[in-house]
Design a protein around this motif. Structure first.
Motif, mmCIF file in Angstrom:
data_model
loop_
_atom_site.group_PDB
_atom_site.id
_atom_site.type_symbol
_atom_site.label_atom_id
_atom_site.label_comp_id
_atom_site.label_asym_id
_atom_site.label_seq_id
_atom_site.Cartn_x
_atom_site.Cartn_y
_atom_site.Cartn_z
ATOM 1 N N ASP A 306 0.840 -1.193 0.000
ATOM 2 C CA ASP A 306 0.000 0.000 0.000
ATOM 3 C C ASP A 306 0.882 1.252 0.000
ATOM 4 N N GLU A 307 0.809 2.012 -1.115
ATOM 5 C CA GLU A 307 1.740 3.131 -1.272
ATOM 6 C C GLU A 307 1.527 4.232 -0.240
ATOM 7 N N THR A 308 0.281 4.500 0.116
ATOM 8 C CA THR A 308 -0.002 5.558 1.088
ATOM 9 C C THR A 308 0.576 5.194 2.450
ATOM 10 N N GLN A 309 0.321 3.973 2.881
ATOM 11 C CA GLN A 309 0.863 3.499 4.159
ATOM 12 C C GLN A 309 2.386 3.507 4.130
ATOM 13 N N ARG A 310 2.955 3.060 3.024
ATOM 14 C CA ARG A 310 4.420 3.018 2.864
ATOM 15 C C ARG A 310 5.015 4.409 2.996
ATOM 16 N N ASP A 311 4.394 5.384 2.292
ATOM 17 C CA ASP A 311 4.940 6.745 2.279
ATOM 18 C C ASP A 311 4.845 7.408 3.650
ATOM 19 N N GLU A 312 3.754 7.114 4.377
ATOM 20 C CA GLU A 312 3.566 7.729 5.693
ATOM 21 C C GLU A 312 4.615 7.270 6.697
ATOM 22 N N LEU A 313 5.241 6.129 6.425
ATOM 23 C CA LEU A 313 6.222 5.568 7.351
ATOM 24 C C LEU A 313 7.636 6.111 7.134
ATOM 25 N N ILE A 314 7.843 6.958 6.126
ATOM 26 C CA ILE A 314 9.205 7.436 5.834
ATOM 27 C C ILE A 314 9.877 8.054 7.067
ATOM 28 N N PRO A 315 9.246 8.988 7.802
ATOM 29 C CA PRO A 315 9.942 9.580 8.961
ATOM 30 C C PRO A 315 10.319 8.542 10.013
ATOM 31 N N ASP A 316 9.369 7.657 10.361
ATOM 32 C CA ASP A 316 9.622 6.654 11.395
ATOM 33 C C ASP A 316 10.689 5.660 10.953
ATOM 34 N N LYS A 317 10.581 5.170 9.727
ATOM 35 C CA LYS A 317 11.549 4.194 9.225
ATOM 36 C C LYS A 317 12.941 4.826 9.082
#
Length: 403
Positions: A306-317
């Motif tokens: 899921d691209e939206t979920q993936r993108d939202e995780l950039i700061p945390d990851k």
């Protein structure tokens, strides 16, 4: 035709370095060619260079444009070491086949380095060692077994115990395998250089062009495009990366999400030899340096697309990756200057799927999934042109769809 993916988000480190411009044309009329390549990322570029070198007339299309898909998201650790350790792969597909897959991977890296040098492509290529650290998949004893499996296959491998590992590289781990013969490079510059070589041999590059249907017969393949013109070819090569095409068999693969960061340049703080570092863990952390001393680090892979979920995780990851990098190499400034995410393909065995699609002998596909995507693209650029010439690569069956 394929499901469309937002293949990457964020700012990959390669955007800091200017790649050569690759000129393309608009597709305004029907076209005929020997070979049509769908996709102008690194796989399509290697294929275009190889096929034009063989004397074929080649046309390439891409719905985005050159270098605009997954190519910019790769961290470009060009390794022969396949994601699936040799000792484990041997139990999965048999010792002889696993050894040959690893040998062919090593040969592909060597051949790619030689070809880049021969063509004079400026892509920051450098030869480097690799450190494979003990982790959750292979501990110290299993890592010794892996080193021995490689040596028996004729692949040099040195097992390092904790003390020599710390003394030589400043890394505190329970053990590691040191290997030689890998390369680092700038993937965008390499892709542009290969496409420009093909262009110089009269390849035709059309963008943006989206293929919408493929119909094959005994002697040709006709590809329809969204804006109307058709392309007729003797052979078609699908180099569409992680955007799967319906005609391609549902092999044992999956699309997952991965994240990466790159630091500011700090050449004085790099570890000895700027050696590749990766872990025998799942998911594994992987580290390399750029020519100007940035540290590129990736990992934290997760099994969703899921691209939206993936993108939202950039700061945390990004924060997690920086923390892991700091624990591994505490002398570095691990603050990210670049952070990005992308879709990424994996297979059960870690091996790619390359070759003609079953029951469609004129349609060839390149699914170079896994952490060795660039290496597998080189293998494809050897296997597929041989097939189009009516020859069979001796290792084709290792990577075939019906293996």
């Amino acid at each position: 035709m394929p499901r469309k993916l937002d293949l990457r988000t964020g700012r990959p480190v390669w955007s800091a370095y200017r790649a050569p411009t690759v000129p393309t044309d608009s597709l305004t009329r029907d076209v005929k060619t020997d070979v049509l390549i769908i996709g102008m990322g690194i796989s399509g570029a290697m294929m275009a260079e190889a096929l034009t070198a063989d004397g074929h007339s080649v046309a390439c299309i891409d719905r985005r444009g050159p270098l605009k898909g997954s190519t910019a998201a790769t961290t470009a650790l060009v390794q022969f070491e396949i994601d699936q350790p040799l000792s484990i792969l041997s139990r999965m597909i048999g010792k002889a086949e696993a050894r040959q897959a690893w040998r062919r991977s090593r040969l592909a890296v060597s051949n790619l380095a030689a070809r880049v040098t021969e063509l004079g492509i400026t892509c920051g290529m450098s030869r480097t060692q690799s450190l494979y650290l003990a982790g959750t998949v292979l501990g110290p004893s299993e890592l010794r077994e892996e080193a021995e499996a490689r040596r028996q296959a004729g692949i040099a491998a040195t097992y390092l115990t904790p003390r020599p590992l710390a003394e030589a590289f400043g890394i505190d781990r329970d053990g590691a395998i040191l290997s030689h013969g890998n390369i680092a490079l700038d993937p965008r510059k390499l892709t542009a250089g290969l496409l420009l070589e093909a262009l110089g041999r009269k390849a035709r590059l059309y963008t943006p062009v989206e293929a919408t249907a493929i119909k094959d017969s005994a002697d040709e393949v006709v590809v329809a495009t969204r804006d109307g013109p058709t392309i007729t070819a003797r052979h078609v090569v699908l180099a569409t990366g992680y955007e799967l095409v319906d005609i391609v068999p549902a092999a044992a693969h999956q699309i997952i999400s991965t994240w990466a960061i790159a630091t500011r340049p700090q050449p004085r703080k790099l570890w000895p030899g700027a050696t590749f570092i990766w872990e025998a863990s799942d998911p594994y952390l992987y580290v390399r340096a750029t020519t100007d001393g940035r540290v590129v680090c990736g990992g934290e892979d997760e099994d969703f697309v899921d691209e939206t979920q993936r993108d939202e995780l950039i700061p945390d990851k990004s924060e997690r990756i920086a923390e892991k990098l700091g624990r591994l190499l505490p002398h570095l400034d691990t603050r990210p200057e670049f952070a990005w995410t992308g879709s990424f393909g994996t297979t059960t065995t870690g091996l790619p799927c390359i070759g003609a699609i079953p029951r469609h002998p004129r349609i060839h596909a390149v699914m170079g999934y896994g952490g060795n995507g660039i290496t597998f693209s080189r293998i494809a650029a050897e296997i597929v042109p041989a097939s189009i010439r009516g020859l069979e690569d001796t290792d084709a069956s290792l990577f075939a769809f019906n293996r």
